[in-house]
Design an enzyme around this catalytic site. Structure first.
Site, PDB file in Angstrom:
ATOM      1  N   ARG A  36     -32.174  17.252 -34.298  1.00 48.63           N
ATOM      2  CA  ARG A  36     -31.965  16.577 -35.383  1.00 48.63           C
ATOM      3  C   ARG A  36     -33.067  15.717 -35.729  1.00 48.63           C
ATOM      4  NH1 ARG A  36     -28.620  11.774 -32.273  1.00 48.63           N
ATOM      5  NH2 ARG A  36     -30.391  11.154 -30.917  1.00 48.63           N
ATOM      6  N   GLY A 179     -41.944   0.203 -13.866  1.00 50.54           N
ATOM      7  CA  GLY A 179     -41.906   1.440 -13.592  1.00 50.54           C
ATOM      8  C   GLY A 179     -42.810   2.259 -14.254  1.00 50.54           C
ATOM      9  N   ALA A 180     -42.819   3.475 -14.373  1.00 53.73           N
ATOM     10  CA  ALA A 180     -44.150   4.178 -14.987  1.00 53.73           C
ATOM     11  C   ALA A 180     -44.382   3.845 -16.545  1.00 53.73           C
ATOM     12  CB  ALA A 180     -43.639   5.737 -14.956  1.00 53.73           C
ATOM     13  N   ALA A 265     -39.145  -2.129 -21.140  1.00 53.98           N
ATOM     14  CA  ALA A 265     -39.386  -0.653 -20.462  1.00 53.98           C
ATOM     15  C   ALA A 265     -38.420  -0.834 -19.070  1.00 53.98           C
ATOM     16  CB  ALA A 265     -40.813  -0.441 -19.890  1.00 53.98           C
ATOM     17  N   HIS A 444     -66.678  21.402  -1.851  1.00 48.75           N
ATOM     18  CA  HIS A 444     -67.655  20.072  -1.635  1.00 48.75           C
ATOM     19  C   HIS A 444     -68.632  20.025  -2.713  1.00 48.75           C
ATOM     20  CE1 HIS A 444     -69.625  16.683   0.035  1.00 48.75           C
ATOM     21  NE2 HIS A 444     -70.612  17.216  -0.067  1.00 48.75           N
TER      22      HIS A 444
END
Length: 465
Positions: A36, A179-180, A265, A444
């Site tokens: 939509r 939260g995130a 949020a 490494h």
């Protein structure tokens, strides 16, 4: 004459919906996708992607400000150009939206720009007057931001859409929900100069994460100047001449805070309205559609994937569900998704990433079953690459079943955490034990050596701790 009968119809063009359409076409099905609004959904247009573009701008800004530390002169006066940051973020989202449109065309998916509702067995009625039919209909309608009565969204109180396209940097900002999404917005706006207060109703920020990681994230946020209030809720708000006044309740103690802007949020709710579900056997619980392991609802021929089908609300979970759902429809072998093998990432500064159980949950399970766990920890302060990068703060934490060596959980806090967590994701998918991980050779110098060291730590063998 326009085609109206298909093998598969997908409702919603987000990371679940468009992936379902592509996989269906790959398997030889005739596919229609009904969207939509914008292809790519909220994630691509107003969520995952544009927020990461803004956050990367903040990373570059931070690097310029700290350039002298790396022996680079002349960059310390860097300042945010908010309009350019927002323009770049929108350009990135637009480019990917065009990419989804190209993928639909490339795979022969018929796209309808419309809203749709179930209209009887195997039928969809579109708001443009057309009726489509298919034996299999996948609902991938996503979710939207939860609204809070005390914080009506408007010019000064923002949801994620308004927070992504600010006209100016607010001098002061309250982020409701740690939260995130809330953590990411708090990180961005603090980096560009806002005085940020971050609140959450729970006892700690990033409440879904391991307690050690959440506590380290809080310390890192506070070190950056973010004010963090936990066990705190907004009771009321009112406009002022320059912003918003809010009444905070922290464990029964009320106080007032005045800020220029507020970002809400506080979670999401599923988009289940106006789909015609009331005339079907589809069950909805707390705004999310109930499905089985193969994404089937109780209505024959109707499936649900992604955010509308419940937690975890992650784009990669939606895409994975899309593939397994459509493969099952096509008669291919398909396996239910294991929530404990889905990584979660928060792109704040520093980033947080995890997979599997927290230590607390693993201990709870061990207590019920009579088992034992082993926990490994390794800080980035002992990693050569991290020290060379100037990013030596952070932790890798691993949780194992002591008897079987199964990796039960892994948790990382570091600016590159989201890239590192996939190593443990692969290990979990392959059912690797601690012995397999110990015997793996890590290059490494790399940040990934911390993954190895954390495993060694869990079994008393850490080399650089």
């Amino acid at each position: 004459m326009t085609k109206t009968a298909f093998d598969l119809i997908v409702v919603g063009g987000g990371p679940g919906g468009y992936v379902a359409a592509i996989r269906g076409a790959q398997l030889g099905l005739s596919v229609a996708l009904v969207e939509r609004s914008e292809l790519g959904g909220i994630c691509l247009n107003w969520g995952c992607i544009p927020t990461k573009a803004l956050l990367h701008s903040a990373t570059v800004l931070r690097a310029c400000r700290e350039a002298a530390h790396y022996g680079v002169a002349g960059a310390g006066e860097a300042r945010p150009d908010l309009a350019a940051m927002v323009a770049r973020s929108r350009k990135v989202a637009g480019r990917l939206g065009q990419g989804v449109a190209h993928l639909m065309k490339k795979n022969g998916v018929t796209v309808y720009a419309a809203s749709a509702r179930l209209a009887g067995a195997g039928k969809l009625a579109l708001d443009n007057g057309a009726t489509l039919s298919a034996p299999h209909i996948v609902l991938a309608t996503g979710a939207r931001a939860r609204e809070l009565p005390a914080l009506p969204v408007g010019e000064r109180i923002w949801a994620y859409r308004q927070a992504l396209v600010p006209a100016e940097i607010p001098k002061s900002l309250l982020v409701v929900g740690a939260g995130a999404i809330g953590a990411e917005f708090a990180s961005f706006y603090r980096a560009v100069g806002s005085e940020v207060t971050l609140i959450d109703m729970t006892a700690e920020i990033l409440p879904q994460e391991d307690a050690d990681i959440s506590q380290l994230a809080r310390k890192a946020f506070e070190k950056q100047g973010i004010r963090v209030l936990t066990q705190c809720a907004v009771k009321a708000s009112s406009p002022t001449a320059t912003g918003v006044k809010v009444v905070l309740d922290q464990q029964g103690k009320q106080s007032e805070l005045e800020v220029e802007r507020v970002i809400v949020a506080a979670g999401i709710v599923g988009n289940v309205e106006n789909l015609g579900l009331e005339r079907t056997r589809v069950k909805v619980e707390k705004t999310h559609i109930i499905t089985d392991g193969l994404c089937r609802t109780d209505e024959p021929g109707v499936y649900a994937i992604g955010d509308v089908a419940g937690a975890p609300w992650l784009a990669h979970k939606a895409s994975h569900e899309a593939v397994l759902c459509v493969e099952a429809i096509a008669g291919k072998p398909a396996h239910p998704i294991d929530p404990l093998r889905i990584p979660a990432c928060t792109y704040s500064y520093p980033q947080v990433a995890s997979i599997g159980m927290t230590e607390a949950r693993a201990r709870e399970r061990a207590g019920r079953t009579g088992g034992e766990i082993r926990v490994g920890r390794f800080t980035f302060a002992g990693n050569g690459k991290a020290i060379a990068m100037g990013e030596d703060q952070g932790l890798v934490k691993t949780v194992f079943d002591a008897k079987s060596g199964e990796l039960l959980g892994a948790h990382i806090i570091h600016p590159e955490a989201s890239e590192l967590i996939t190593g443990y994701g692969v290990a979990a998918s392959l059912e690797a034990t601690e012995e397999d991980l110990m015997h793996t050779v890590f290059a490494h110098p790399t940040l990934s050596e911390t993954l190895h060291e954390s495993v060694l730590s869990a079994f008393g063998r850490a080399l650089h701790a």
